[in-house]
Motif scaffolding. Structure first.
Motif, short mmCIF file in Angstrom:
data_model
loop_
_atom_site.label_atom_id
_atom_site.label_comp_id
_atom_site.label_asym_id
_atom_site.label_seq_id
_atom_site.Cartn_x
_atom_site.Cartn_y
_atom_site.Cartn_z
N SER A 75 0.84 -1.20 0.00
CA SER A 75 0.00 0.00 0.00
C SER A 75 0.87 1.25 0.00
CB SER A 75 -0.92 -0.02 1.21
OG SER A 75 -0.67 1.07 2.05
N CYS A 76 0.26 2.40 -0.28
CA CYS A 76 1.02 3.64 -0.34
C CYS A 76 1.23 4.20 1.05
CB CYS A 76 0.30 4.66 -1.18
SG CYS A 76 -1.09 5.40 -0.34
N GLY B 150 -9.16 -0.58 1.87
CA GLY B 150 -8.84 0.44 0.87
C GLY B 150 -9.12 -0.02 -0.54
N SER B 151 -9.27 0.95 -1.44
CA SER B 151 -9.57 0.63 -2.84
C SER B 151 -8.53 -0.31 -3.40
CB SER B 151 -9.57 1.90 -3.68
OG SER B 151 -10.20 2.93 -2.99
N CYS B 152 -7.28 -0.10 -3.00
CA CYS B 152 -6.21 -0.93 -3.54
C CYS B 152 -6.36 -2.37 -3.09
CB CYS B 152 -4.86 -0.41 -3.08
SG CYS B 152 -4.49 1.19 -3.72
N VAL C 235 -5.61 2.38 -7.75
CA VAL C 235 -4.86 3.16 -8.72
C VAL C 235 -3.73 2.35 -9.35
CG1 VAL C 235 -5.34 5.45 -7.84
CG2 VAL C 235 -3.54 4.10 -6.80
N GLY D 279 -1.10 5.19 3.06
CA GLY D 279 -2.26 5.97 3.49
C GLY D 279 -3.16 5.14 4.36
N CYS D 280 -3.46 3.92 3.92
CA CYS D 280 -4.36 3.05 4.68
C CYS D 280 -3.74 2.68 6.02
CB CYS D 280 -4.65 1.78 3.90
SG CYS D 280 -5.67 2.06 2.46
N GLY E 164 -12.57 2.75 0.30
CA GLY E 164 -12.13 4.10 0.66
C GLY E 164 -10.69 4.27 0.28
N CYS E 165 -10.30 5.53 0.05
CA CYS E 165 -8.91 5.75 -0.33
C CYS E 165 -8.37 6.94 0.41
CB CYS E 165 -8.79 5.97 -1.83
SG CYS E 165 -7.09 6.28 -2.35
N PRO E 166 -7.86 6.77 1.60
CA PRO E 166 -7.99 5.59 2.46
C PRO E 166 -9.33 5.61 3.21
CG PRO E 166 -6.68 7.25 3.55
CD PRO E 166 -7.05 7.82 2.21
N GLY F 228 -3.60 -2.39 0.78
CA GLY F 228 -2.88 -2.18 -0.46
C GLY F 228 -2.99 -3.33 -1.42
S1 SF4 Z 1 -6.47 2.76 -1.06
FE1 SF4 Z 1 -5.58 4.77 -1.28
S2 SF4 Z 1 -4.59 5.15 0.67
FE2 SF4 Z 1 -4.96 2.98 0.56
S3 SF4 Z 1 -3.13 2.08 -0.30
FE3 SF4 Z 1 -4.47 2.50 -2.01
S4 SF4 Z 1 -3.88 4.53 -2.75
FE4 SF4 Z 1 -3.02 4.28 -0.68
#
Ligand code: SF4
Lengths: 155, 308
Positions: free
Chosen positions: A34-35, A100-102, A108, A37-38, A131-133, A73
């Motif tokens: 994940s980035c 999270g969406s990921c 993304v 954020g989550c 959710g993101c996040p 993620g």
């Molecule tokens: S859902 Fe959003 S915040 Fe969570 S890992 Fe993916 S890009 Fe990052």
């Protein structure tokens, strides 16, 4: 006569087990690409402000102690094996929550060459939190929804 | 107050056995709730330790590769047994101890250490590196707090002139509270108990943020549940001993509850006040300050007894 007695005994025991399971979910958190954020949101959820200990939720360090795997993620090809290994180290009964969406679909990062896909490409997922996040409230709602779903008899 | 119970009852129900396990859970709940309240949280619900315990008992127990199976299963049982056994010699709920002989204080102190040693061995038994680090730290910590803690329990024993817990308890009831006459000893004993139970700030042996879960990393299900029971039992016994020695003895259940819960209030406050110490800081603290303070206390006592 004997049989009904045994059944009643088993029923209470199973009821007790389910009750204990619902009221004491210990979670472990894994970031499979994940980035971050989550992950920050998970940490925020565990802070005194949202106080997950109300529901008996405790963050555990060891997969051996955990009941719920919170996975954030997309699953990268690099971390796929580790994710599987952590899942296999957890004792039964165990549940996976994708965050999270990921975690749900790749988000993304969907279609990237280094991504195996969402968490459910690799593991059986019991609850999805979009959710993101996702906000801490959403995470709490997701976990509580998972716990409530354990109550209903399956099938 | 003296009450004689049949031995079997005293082993299985009260003061060791079922009763103590349940009491341990109550104290765990109170401790967690107090820490939560100090942190401005709502805290766990009243049945939380019970739910945790049932869940762990109903979970699958994984025996990892590379361990000695017999030891892996046996160590938690031995730890809990030792902790429960020591309860037989303490004035639980203010009643006279179920068994008692000259010098049982020494036995109890050793029994209480068995759980920690089991924990260390359990960690060293697995091939997992986190368990190994945890085991090393557990045993290191054992060697650092044990001596000062023992010395502080010796203080009241010296004052009472006996090593029998029930007699020290009786002595404490008719003199001044020993927290007033031996304040240093009380302080070191209280902090020693926190070190024994690996509560923050002495939780380096199970620091989740560095070494996963320390010595217990590989334990799941029943073994973990047993170790938790052992810890809770040890908490209750430690509180009982300190309040019997330093807080004017335990004469009846009401006094027991008030005094031990009062101590727990202080311990919970200390837990939420301080951040975790590194293991070398823990050792330094105990040997440089703790042990010296305890020795000074003993010295004052001995000199005092010579002249008065
Ligand atoms: S859902 Fe959003 S915040 Fe969570 S890992 Fe993916 S890009 Fe990052």
């Amino acid at each position: 006569m004997e049989n009904t007695k045994i059944n009643a005994w088993e029923k209470t025991l199973n009821g007790l087990k389910t009750w204990a399971r619902i009221n004491s979910p210990w979670v472990i958190h894994y970031n499979s690409g994940s980035c971050n954020g989550c992950d920050i949101e998970i940490l925020a959820t565990l802070t005194p402000r949202y106080d997950l200990e109300r529901f008996g939720v405790k963050l555990q360090g060891s997969p051996r102690h955990a009941d719920i795997l919170l996975c954030t993620g997309p699953v990268t090809r690099q971390s796929r094996d580790r994710l599987l290994r952590i899942y296999e180290q957890m004792p039964e009964p165990k549940f996976v929550v994708a965050l999270g969406s990921c975690g749900l679909s790749g988000g993304v990062f969907h279609g990237s060459y280094n991504i195996a896909g969402g968490v459910d490409e690799v593991l059986p997922v019991s609850a999805y939190i979009p959710g993101c996040p996702p906000r801490p409230e959403a995470i709490i709602q997701g976990v509580v929804a998972l716990l409530n779903s354990l109550k209903e008899p399956k099938g | 107050m003296s009450l004689t119970l049949p031995s079997l009852v005293s082993i299985l129900v009260f003061p060791a056995g079922m009763f103590l396990i349940l009491l341990g859970m109550v104290y765990e709940y109170v401790d967690r709730k107090l820490v939560a309240r100090y942190q401005n949280r709502f805290g766990p619900r009243w049945f939380q330790p019970l739910a945790d315990m049932f869940k762990l008992l109903a979970k699958e127990e994984i025996i990892p590769d590379g361990v000695n199976k017999a030891l892996f299963i046996f160590l938690p049982i031995l730890g809990v047994t030792a902790a429960l056994t020591s309860a037989l010699y303490t004035p639980m709920l203010g009643f006279a101890p179920a068994f008692s002989f000259r010098g049982d204080l020494i036995l109890v102190v050793y029994m209480l250490s068995v759980l920690t040693i089991c924990l260390g061995l359990a960690g060293a038994n697995t091939v997992d590196r986190f368990s190994l680090v945890g085991a090393t730290r557990t045993l290191t910590q054992l060697f650092s707090y044990e001596a000062p803690f023992m010395l502080t329990l010796l203080g009241p024993a010296l004052a009472a002139g006996t090593l029998q817990i029930s007699q020290i308890n009786a002595y404490a009831q008719d003199t001044w509270w020993m927290i007033l006459t031996q304040p240093i000893g009380f302080l070191v004993a209280l902090i020693g108990l926190m070190g024994k139970l690996e509560l923050p700030p002495f939780d380096a042996p199970e620091a989740e943020t560095e070494i996963v879960s320390g010595a217990l990393t590989e334990y799941s299900g029943r073994g973990l549940a047993l170790f938790r029971i052992g810890k809770n039992v040890e908490l209750v016994i430690g509180l009982t001993l300190i309040s019997a020695f330093y807080l004017g003895g335990l004469a009846n259940p009401l006094e027991f509850i008030l005094k031990t819960l009062g101590l727990l209030l202080v311990i919970a406050l200390l837990q939420s006040l301080f951040a975790r110490l590194r293991i070398d800081q823990t050792v330094g603290l105990w040997w440089r300050i703790g042990a010296i303070l305890a020795l000074v206390q003993i010295l004052i006592l001995v000199v005092g007894r010579l002249f008065f």
